[in-house]
Design a protein around this motif. Structure first.
Motif, PDB file in Angstrom:
ATOM      1  N   CYS A 105       0.793  -1.189   0.105  1.00 13.75           N
ATOM      2  CA  CYS A 105       0.152  -0.111   0.040  1.00 13.75           C
ATOM      3  C   CYS A 105       0.823   1.220   0.179  1.00 13.75           C
ATOM      4  N   TRP A 106       2.043   1.186  -0.193  1.00 16.47           N
ATOM      5  CA  TRP A 106       3.165   2.267  -0.394  1.00 16.47           C
ATOM      6  C   TRP A 106       2.925   3.317   0.654  1.00 16.47           C
ATOM      7  N   ILE A 107       3.152   2.679   2.146  1.00 20.14           N
ATOM      8  CA  ILE A 107       2.872   3.691   3.120  1.00 20.14           C
ATOM      9  C   ILE A 107       4.245   4.336   3.342  1.00 20.14           C
TER      10      ILE A 107
ATOM     11  N   ASP B 284      15.225  -9.584  -1.067  1.00 18.73           N
ATOM     12  CA  ASP B 284      14.841  -8.472  -2.098  1.00 18.73           C
ATOM     13  C   ASP B 284      15.087  -6.926  -1.591  1.00 18.73           C
ATOM     14  N   ASN B 285      15.993  -6.819  -0.520  1.00 20.44           N
ATOM     15  CA  ASN B 285      16.378  -5.637  -0.129  1.00 20.44           C
ATOM     16  C   ASN B 285      18.050  -5.403  -0.394  1.00 20.44           C
ATOM     17  N   ALA B 286      18.656  -4.471  -0.213  1.00 23.22           N
ATOM     18  CA  ALA B 286      20.086  -4.253  -0.744  1.00 23.22           C
ATOM     19  C   ALA B 286      21.088  -4.551   0.831  1.00 23.22           C
TER      20      ALA B 286
ATOM     21  N   ASP C 293       7.283  -9.661   7.741  1.00 27.93           N
ATOM     22  CA  ASP C 293       7.722  -9.620   6.288  1.00 27.93           C
ATOM     23  C   ASP C 293       8.091  -8.311   5.997  1.00 27.93           C
ATOM     24  N   LEU C 294       9.398  -7.908   5.566  1.00 25.21           N
ATOM     25  CA  LEU C 294       9.985  -6.691   5.193  1.00 25.21           C
ATOM     26  C   LEU C 294      10.463  -6.846   3.938  1.00 25.21           C
TER      27      LEU C 294
ATOM     28  N   ILE D  38       4.518  -6.350   5.539  1.00 23.88           N
ATOM     29  CA  ILE D  38       4.569  -4.828   5.025  1.00 23.88           C
ATOM     30  C   ILE D  38       5.468  -4.866   3.664  1.00 23.88           C
ATOM     31  N   ALA D  39       5.660  -5.851   2.942  1.00 17.83           N
ATOM     32  CA  ALA D  39       6.539  -6.054   1.678  1.00 17.83           C
ATOM     33  C   ALA D  39       6.001  -4.927   0.706  1.00 17.83           C
TER      34      ALA D  39
END
Length: 151
Positions: free
Chosen positions: A2-4, A85-87, A54-55, A27-28
């Motif tokens: 939801c692009w919070i 899928d994070n850096a 879930d991040l 909140i992926a």
């Protein structure tokens, strides 16, 4: 999804810190970034009921791996954590490994498609085995790379 973003997650984390019923926080894909991850780390430290976090796909970097690791250390309830899928690079993976060591209930830790090499993978695998030995249980499944691993 939801692009919070950071401001939304900061408000959410503040409200949920003392929530005694929250068990799943997925909140992926919300563009939380490092600032948002710090807010979630504070939530994890305060909330004693959270089981699933879930991040994934949130623009989180290794710069906040230490804060996340500190939040995970000694956690008694988290069973599943996903930071895929994070850096997160080798340095971040090594810091997260320290948190995995102390997570009593951990069953699965997702780090698919991160920016680590064999160095970070080795640290995470070793942490999973230390966790199993410390808590006398099967080692948590640590998913890395494109498909993950179970050893």
């Amino acid at each position: 999804n939801c692009w919070i973003g950071f401001q939304g997650v900061a408000a959410l984390a503040h409200v949920l810190k003392n929530n005694v019923t929250l068990q799943v926080l997925q909140i992926a894909k919300n563009d939380l970034g490092d600032k948002g991850a710090v807010c979630i780390a504070a939530l994890v430290r305060a909330n004693k009921q959270l089981v699933d976090l879930d991040l994934s796909m949130n623009g989180i970097t290794s710069a906040v791996a230490e804060q996340l690791s500190d939040a995970f250390k000694g956690n008694q309830t988290l069973q599943c954590v996903d930071l895929s899928d994070n850096a997160i690079d080798d340095q971040g993976a090594e810091l997260l490994a320290k948190g995995i060591d102390g997570m009593k209930s951990l069953a699965e830790f997702g780090l698919n498609r991160i920016e680590t090499t064999e160095v970070g993978e080795k640290a995470l695998k070793a942490a999973a085995w230390r966790n199993a030995k410390k808590f006398k249980k099967s080692p948590p499944k640590v998913r890395l790379g494109q498909t993950g691993f179970d050893d």
